[in-house]
Motif scaffolding. Structure first.
Motif, PDB file in Angstrom:
ATOM      1  N   PRO A   1       0.829  -1.220   0.000  1.00  0.00           N
ATOM      2  CA  PRO A   1       0.000   0.000   0.000  1.00  0.00           C
ATOM      3  C   PRO A   1       0.857   1.260   0.000  1.00  0.00           C
ATOM      4  O   PRO A   1       1.926   1.304   0.599  1.00  0.00           O
ATOM      5  CB  PRO A   1      -0.803  -0.122   1.310  1.00  0.00           C
ATOM      6  N   ILE A   2       0.372   2.280  -0.698  1.00  0.00           N
ATOM      7  CA  ILE A   2       0.974   3.615  -0.664  1.00  0.00           C
ATOM      8  C   ILE A   2       0.115   4.451   0.280  1.00  0.00           C
ATOM      9  O   ILE A   2      -1.066   4.693   0.007  1.00  0.00           O
ATOM     10  CB  ILE A   2       1.003   4.251  -2.061  1.00  0.00           C
ATOM     11  N   ARG A   3       0.683   4.880   1.393  1.00  0.00           N
ATOM     12  CA  ARG A   3      -0.078   5.609   2.411  1.00  0.00           C
ATOM     13  C   ARG A   3       0.393   7.063   2.444  1.00  0.00           C
ATOM     14  O   ARG A   3       1.600   7.329   2.457  1.00  0.00           O
ATOM     15  CB  ARG A   3       0.090   4.958   3.775  1.00  0.00           C
ATOM     16  N   GLN A   4      -0.566   7.967   2.482  1.00  0.00           N
ATOM     17  CA  GLN A   4      -0.245   9.390   2.482  1.00  0.00           C
ATOM     18  C   GLN A   4      -1.145  10.128   3.460  1.00  0.00           C
ATOM     19  O   GLN A   4      -2.212   9.634   3.841  1.00  0.00           O
ATOM     20  CB  GLN A   4      -0.408   9.981   1.074  1.00  0.00           C
ATOM     21  N   GLY A   5      -0.701  11.318   3.838  1.00  0.00           N
ATOM     22  CA  GLY A   5      -1.500  12.171   4.713  1.00  0.00           C
ATOM     23  C   GLY A   5      -1.345  11.814   6.182  1.00  0.00           C
ATOM     24  O   GLY A   5      -0.748  10.796   6.563  1.00  0.00           O
ATOM     25  N   LEU A   6      -1.906  12.664   7.026  1.00  0.00           N
ATOM     26  CA  LEU A   6      -1.817  12.462   8.467  1.00  0.00           C
ATOM     27  C   LEU A   6      -2.493  11.174   8.908  1.00  0.00           C
ATOM     28  O   LEU A   6      -2.058  10.530   9.866  1.00  0.00           O
ATOM     29  CB  LEU A   6      -2.447  13.658   9.198  1.00  0.00           C
ATOM     30  N   MET A   7      -3.569  10.804   8.223  1.00  0.00           N
ATOM     31  CA  MET A   7      -4.307   9.603   8.589  1.00  0.00           C
ATOM     32  C   MET A   7      -3.737   8.351   7.940  1.00  0.00           C
ATOM     33  O   MET A   7      -4.231   7.252   8.161  1.00  0.00           O
ATOM     34  CB  MET A   7      -5.785   9.760   8.187  1.00  0.00           C
ATOM     35  N   ARG A   8      -2.667   8.536   7.136  1.00  0.00           N
ATOM     36  CA  ARG A   8      -2.006   7.403   6.478  1.00  0.00           C
ATOM     37  C   ARG A   8      -2.988   6.560   5.689  1.00  0.00           C
ATOM     38  O   ARG A   8      -2.997   5.332   5.742  1.00  0.00           O
ATOM     39  CB  ARG A   8      -1.263   6.533   7.493  1.00  0.00           C
ATOM     40  N   ARG A   9      -3.845   7.231   4.948  1.00  0.00           N
ATOM     41  CA  ARG A   9      -4.818   6.522   4.116  1.00  0.00           C
ATOM     42  C   ARG A   9      -4.120   5.894   2.920  1.00  0.00           C
ATOM     43  O   ARG A   9      -3.160   6.445   2.380  1.00  0.00           O
ATOM     44  CB  ARG A   9      -5.911   7.469   3.625  1.00  0.00           C
ATOM     45  N   THR A  10      -4.641   4.763   2.498  1.00  0.00           N
ATOM     46  CA  THR A  10      -4.106   4.086   1.326  1.00  0.00           C
ATOM     47  C   THR A  10      -4.588   4.806   0.073  1.00  0.00           C
ATOM     48  O   THR A  10      -5.793   4.889  -0.176  1.00  0.00           O
ATOM     49  CB  THR A  10      -4.546   2.607   1.287  1.00  0.00           C
TER      50      THR A  10
END
Length: 332
Positions: free
Chosen positions: A19-28
């Motif tokens: 998975p590629i996770r981004q943002g503060l919430m580490r969303r996929t």
């Protein structure tokens, strides 16, 4: 070597995506498609070479088989049991029969432990040998078998050369009596002359002990000597598969032909007329539509840009290429 009714290892539908996770919430937000729908078999006492450019997913496949990575789908049936379905305690027992040799032997060995301790560690873990004396005798025999002086067993890894350290890693893998060894770029960091010595050793051990290898490499020049079968990977997919002689003499996929064309040769008769592979490998997080190879293929057709090919069975192997099907339009 005779083929039995059941292969030692059967991999089918293997998929390992990250998975590629981004943002503060580490969303996929996306996926790196490291291995997609990978399938092959390895027979007892034989070698399958898994080849392709760096980043194509070869090492991910090897690590997924041993469950050092966590596949999302597929089956890895070893000695009749699906390794992906095993509980932790069952997997630990199965790992005695499955070992791995990594590219960098120095990184694989603990610099603070003597060679004797590192080779004996697996034996002690799996209850091989009655006591320390017997395990020490076995360590000495293993070092001799990989052509190292048993008197060096109380030295530390930094006291050995790169080729010697790789022999130590081979001895450590052999210590637990495996049936399959994953060799992950295990000769690529060595000088050419040392590579030849290690390949000779691996072949001798296979002939003597009946071990099977999954030999992962980007270097096709070392494959022909050791492998019985070849599987060529591109962007997480196997694009061609078959007996080594057939793949080298009559490659069915343009990518395989390009890789073979890139092998240097001073013999004009052995030089390939096929163009070498050009351009950069696309990102596995954003693979091309249609055939993944169409952006670099010298034989591309219009349908390649939108139609994803499947493995087409050949007489002695398979190719994931629309050119393996009857042509309905000119290339270009």
């Amino acid at each position: 070597m005779s083929r039995g009714s059941e292969p030692l290892l059967r991999v089918s539908g293997l998929r390992t995506w990250y998975p590629i996770r981004q943002g503060l919430m580490r969303r996929t937000t996306g996926w790196v498609q490291a291995a997609s729908d990978v399938a092959f078999t390895i027979e007892p006492g034989e070698t399958l070479a898994l080849v392709g450019e760096s980043g194509c997913g070869k090492s991910t496949v090897g690590r997924s088989i041993l469950r050092l990575e966590h596949p999302q789908a597929g089956e890895v049936v070893f000695e009749g049991r699906d390794l992906l379905a095993l509980e932790a305690h069952e997997l630990r027992a199965a790992r005695q029969r499955l070992q791995i040799i990594f590219q960098d032997p120095m990184a694989s060995l603990d610099p603070r432990m003597r060679i004797r301790e590192q080779i004996a560690e697996g034996m002690q873990s799996f209850g091989i040998g009655r006591d320390d004396q017997e395990r020490g005798e076995r360590v000495a025999a293993l070092l001799a078998r990989v052509q190292l002086d048993p008197a060096t067993m109380d030295r530390y890894p930094h006291e050995f050369s790169g080729g010697q350290r790789q022999r130590i890693c081979i001895a450590r893998a052999l210590a637990v009596e495996p049936r399959l060894i994953v060799c992950d770029e295990s000769v690529s960091a060595l000088d050419v002359s040392i590579q030849a010595q290690i390949l000779n050793l691996l072949r001798e051990l296979q002939d003597e002990l009946g071990i099977s290898y999954l030999f992962i490499t980007h270097d096709l020049s070392v494959v022909r000597y050791l492998a019985h079968e070849v599987a060529v990977m591109y962007l997480g997919q196997i694009v061609e598969q078959g007996p080594t002689d057939r793949v080298f003499e009559a490659p069915a996929h343009p990518y395989t032909r390009g890789l073979l064309a890139a092998i240097p040769s001073i013999d004009p008769a052995r030089r390939s007329a096929a163009p070498a592979v050009l351009g950069d490998v696309p990102s596995p997080s954003d693979p091309p539509s249609g055939c993944y190879f169409h952006t670099r293929c010298p034989e591309v057709m219009d349908r390649c840009r939108s139609e994803a090919p499947s493995i087409v069975s050949l007489e002695q192997g398979g190719s994931r290429c629309l050119l393996s099907e009857p042509r309905t339009e000119p290339r270009g």
